[in-house]
Design a protein around this motif. Sequence first.
Motif, PDB file in Angstrom:
ATOM      1  N   MET A   1       0.812  -1.190   0.000  1.00 43.79           N
ATOM      2  CA  MET A   1       0.000   0.000   0.000  1.00 43.79           C
ATOM      3  C   MET A   1       0.861   1.261   0.000  1.00 43.79           C
ATOM      4  SD  MET A   1      -3.433  -0.894   1.211  1.00 43.79           S
ATOM      5  CE  MET A   1      -4.010  -2.514   1.535  1.00 43.79           C
ATOM      6  N   LEU A   2       1.978   1.226   0.736  1.00 43.34           N
ATOM      7  CA  LEU A   2       2.857   2.379   0.758  1.00 43.34           C
ATOM      8  C   LEU A   2       3.423   2.672  -0.621  1.00 43.34           C
ATOM      9  CD1 LEU A   2       4.069   4.534   2.528  1.00 43.34           C
ATOM     10  CD2 LEU A   2       5.942   2.979   3.050  1.00 43.34           C
ATOM     11  N   GLU A   3       3.627   1.623  -1.430  1.00 41.69           N
ATOM     12  CA  GLU A   3       4.156   1.831  -2.785  1.00 41.69           C
ATOM     13  C   GLU A   3       3.185   2.649  -3.637  1.00 41.69           C
ATOM     14  OE1 GLU A   3       2.867  -2.503  -4.529  1.00 41.69           O
ATOM     15  OE2 GLU A   3       4.493  -2.328  -3.100  1.00 41.69           O
ATOM     16  N   ASN A   4       1.862   2.581  -3.367  1.00 43.07           N
ATOM     17  CA  ASN A   4       0.895   3.384  -4.108  1.00 43.07           C
ATOM     18  C   ASN A   4       1.083   4.874  -3.871  1.00 43.07           C
ATOM     19  OD1 ASN A   4      -0.279   1.131  -5.215  1.00 43.07           O
ATOM     20  ND2 ASN A   4      -1.894   0.998  -3.668  1.00 43.07           N
ATOM     21  N   VAL A   5       1.515   5.228  -2.662  1.00 48.82           N
ATOM     22  CA  VAL A   5       1.754   6.636  -2.337  1.00 48.82           C
ATOM     23  C   VAL A   5       2.896   7.185  -3.182  1.00 48.82           C
ATOM     24  CG1 VAL A   5       2.516   8.225  -0.537  1.00 48.82           C
ATOM     25  CG2 VAL A   5       0.850   6.449  -0.007  1.00 48.82           C
ATOM     26  N   PHE A   6       3.937   6.370  -3.375  1.00 50.84           N
ATOM     27  CA  PHE A   6       5.113   6.841  -4.091  1.00 50.84           C
ATOM     28  C   PHE A   6       5.000   6.677  -5.602  1.00 50.84           C
ATOM     29  CE2 PHE A   6       6.746   5.899   0.191  1.00 50.84           C
ATOM     30  CZ  PHE A   6       7.159   7.180   0.519  1.00 50.84           C
ATOM     31  N   SER A   7       4.074   5.860  -6.073  1.00 48.94           N
ATOM     32  CA  SER A   7       3.935   5.662  -7.516  1.00 48.94           C
ATOM     33  C   SER A   7       2.673   6.312  -8.070  1.00 48.94           C
ATOM     34  CB  SER A   7       3.933   4.159  -7.838  1.00 48.94           C
ATOM     35  OG  SER A   7       2.804   3.546  -7.240  1.00 48.94           O
ATOM     36  N   ARG A   8       1.976   7.057  -7.253  1.00 48.47           N
ATOM     37  CA  ARG A   8       0.741   7.712  -7.681  1.00 48.47           C
ATOM     38  C   ARG A   8       1.037   8.717  -8.787  1.00 48.47           C
ATOM     39  NH1 ARG A   8      -2.597  10.448  -3.119  1.00 48.47           N
ATOM     40  NH2 ARG A   8      -2.895   8.266  -2.639  1.00 48.47           N
ATOM     41  N   PRO A  10       0.868  12.000 -10.685  1.00 54.71           N
ATOM     42  CA  PRO A  10       0.618  13.351 -10.182  1.00 54.71           C
ATOM     43  C   PRO A  10      -0.656  13.955 -10.777  1.00 54.71           C
ATOM     44  CG  PRO A  10       2.514  13.319 -11.658  1.00 54.71           C
ATOM     45  CD  PRO A  10       2.075  11.923 -11.491  1.00 54.71           C
ATOM     46  N   GLU A  11      -1.367  14.704  -9.952  1.00 52.43           N
ATOM     47  CA  GLU A  11      -2.564  15.425 -10.376  1.00 52.43           C
ATOM     48  C   GLU A  11      -2.285  16.911 -10.194  1.00 52.43           C
ATOM     49  OE1 GLU A  11      -5.735  13.884  -7.974  1.00 52.43           O
ATOM     50  OE2 GLU A  11      -5.364  11.832  -8.630  1.00 52.43           O
ATOM     51  N   PHE A  12      -2.815  17.706 -11.106  1.00 54.59           N
ATOM     52  CA  PHE A  12      -2.509  19.138 -11.107  1.00 54.59           C
ATOM     53  C   PHE A  12      -3.779  19.972 -11.201  1.00 54.59           C
ATOM     54  CE2 PHE A  12       0.940  16.810 -13.073  1.00 54.59           C
ATOM     55  CZ  PHE A  12       2.030  17.241 -12.346  1.00 54.59           C
ATOM     56  N   GLU A  13      -3.695  21.174 -10.666  1.00 58.12           N
ATOM     57  CA  GLU A  13      -4.746  22.152 -10.878  1.00 58.12           C
ATOM     58  C   GLU A  13      -4.117  23.376 -11.530  1.00 58.12           C
ATOM     59  OE1 GLU A  13      -6.616  23.704  -7.359  1.00 58.12           O
ATOM     60  OE2 GLU A  13      -4.718  24.139  -6.389  1.00 58.12           O
ATOM     61  N   ILE A  14      -4.879  24.008 -12.401  1.00 59.68           N
ATOM     62  CA  ILE A  14      -4.449  25.227 -13.084  1.00 59.68           C
ATOM     63  C   ILE A  14      -5.232  26.366 -12.448  1.00 59.68           C
ATOM     64  CG2 ILE A  14      -4.250  26.412 -15.298  1.00 59.68           C
ATOM     65  CD1 ILE A  14      -2.734  23.731 -15.245  1.00 59.68           C
ATOM     66  N   VAL A  15      -4.500  27.332 -11.890  1.00 56.11           N
ATOM     67  CA  VAL A  15      -5.149  28.466 -11.208  1.00 56.11           C
ATOM     68  C   VAL A  15      -4.563  29.780 -11.725  1.00 56.11           C
ATOM     69  CG1 VAL A  15      -5.686  27.136  -9.126  1.00 56.11           C
ATOM     70  CG2 VAL A  15      -3.538  28.400  -9.268  1.00 56.11           C
ATOM     71  N   THR A  16      -5.296  30.844 -11.499  1.00 59.50           N
ATOM     72  CA  THR A  16      -4.853  32.170 -11.915  1.00 59.50           C
ATOM     73  C   THR A  16      -3.565  32.551 -11.196  1.00 59.50           C
ATOM     74  OG1 THR A  16      -7.143  32.816 -12.300  1.00 59.50           O
ATOM     75  CG2 THR A  16      -5.539  34.593 -12.074  1.00 59.50           C
ATOM     76  N   ASN A  60      -1.789  16.455  -5.429  1.00 60.84           N
ATOM     77  CA  ASN A  60      -1.620  15.262  -4.585  1.00 60.84           C
ATOM     78  C   ASN A  60      -0.165  15.081  -4.147  1.00 60.84           C
ATOM     79  OD1 ASN A  60      -0.642  14.540  -7.112  1.00 60.84           O
ATOM     80  ND2 ASN A  60      -1.535  12.487  -7.088  1.00 60.84           N
ATOM     81  N   ALA A  61       0.543  16.202  -3.989  1.00 66.61           N
ATOM     82  CA  ALA A  61       1.934  16.154  -3.545  1.00 66.61           C
ATOM     83  C   ALA A  61       2.003  15.863  -2.053  1.00 66.61           C
ATOM     84  CB  ALA A  61       2.629  17.476  -3.854  1.00 66.61           C
ATOM     85  N   LEU A  62       3.143  15.367  -1.606  1.00 67.30           N
ATOM     86  CA  LEU A  62       3.339  15.070  -0.195  1.00 67.30           C
ATOM     87  C   LEU A  62       3.897  16.271   0.559  1.00 67.30           C
ATOM     88  CD1 LEU A  62       4.870  11.491  -0.555  1.00 67.30           C
ATOM     89  CD2 LEU A  62       2.526  12.110   0.068  1.00 67.30           C
ATOM     90  N   LEU A  63       3.838  17.447  -0.053  1.00 68.72           N
ATOM     91  CA  LEU A  63       4.365  18.668   0.558  1.00 68.72           C
ATOM     92  C   LEU A  63       3.210  19.525   1.057  1.00 68.72           C
ATOM     93  CD1 LEU A  63       6.873  19.540  -2.291  1.00 68.72           C
ATOM     94  CD2 LEU A  63       7.401  18.368  -0.166  1.00 68.72           C
ATOM     95  N   PHE A  64       3.513  20.438   1.996  1.00 68.47           N
ATOM     96  CA  PHE A  64       2.469  21.340   2.482  1.00 68.47           C
ATOM     97  C   PHE A  64       2.031  22.307   1.393  1.00 68.47           C
ATOM     98  CE2 PHE A  64       4.397  20.009   6.504  1.00 68.47           C
ATOM     99  CZ  PHE A  64       3.245  19.569   7.149  1.00 68.47           C
ATOM    100  N   LYS A  65       2.989  22.956   0.749  1.00 65.57           N
ATOM    101  CA  LYS A  65       2.671  23.836  -0.366  1.00 65.57           C
ATOM    102  C   LYS A  65       3.311  23.234  -1.614  1.00 65.57           C
ATOM    103  CE  LYS A  65       3.064  28.339  -2.434  1.00 65.57           C
ATOM    104  NZ  LYS A  65       3.869  29.526  -2.565  1.00 65.57           N
ATOM    105  N   PRO A  66       2.499  22.697  -2.506  1.00 66.26           N
ATOM    106  CA  PRO A  66       3.067  22.063  -3.693  1.00 66.26           C
ATOM    107  C   PRO A  66       3.905  23.044  -4.504  1.00 66.26           C
ATOM    108  CG  PRO A  66       0.708  21.643  -3.516  1.00 66.26           C
ATOM    109  CD  PRO A  66       1.055  22.668  -2.483  1.00 66.26           C
ATOM    110  N   SER A  67       5.007  22.534  -5.010  1.00 61.66           N
ATOM    111  CA  SER A  67       5.868  23.395  -5.813  1.00 61.66           C
ATOM    112  C   SER A  67       5.226  23.673  -7.163  1.00 61.66           C
ATOM    113  CB  SER A  67       7.249  22.753  -5.999  1.00 61.66           C
ATOM    114  OG  SER A  67       7.117  21.566  -6.745  1.00 61.66           O
TER     115      SER A  67
END
Length: 165
Positions: A1-8, A10-16, A60-67
């Motif tokens: 299950m942990l491997e799903n976290v690292f192989s997920r 990436p999902e993105f949002e486009i914002v102004t 869906n990044a593992l960071l607080f503020k996605p880069s």
Amino acid sequence: MLENVFSRKPEFEIVTMSADDCREMSELHGQRFARGWNDGEFVNLLLQQNTYGFVARQTNALLFKPSLAGFVLAREVAGEAEILTIAVQERLPRAGLGWRLMLAAMREAQARGGLSMFLEVDDGNGPALGLYRKLGFEIAGRRDSYYQDAEGRRSAALVMKRDLG
């Protein structure tokens, strides 16, 4: 299950885009272009009335503020829109971000009254040329020896145009 976290995927949002994004945009621009723009240049452009842009951030990044994953900066004046610059993180090839950012810029140009959109691209940038052609852009002109890379080699800029109507 942990491997799903690292192989997920990436999902993105486009914002102004906002002035708060300019530092990260400057960093990414410097990584992707021989002559990067500093954050002050981005702020000055963004403050112009007819300039607008969008940023892509991973949701869906593992960071607080996605880069910052990518951005596009454009402007529209008197029916003509222009892509000023676009960049996507090198680690995200073929993730569809360039496509999504360009569509956002084109929709916004239309909403502002844009009838056509222009851009310039290095004639040696095959991936970008492929993207722009898929989006319906056609070569409208050429500027020889326009760009210069880090080693001093010069290349042509292709001026491309797409009708938005």
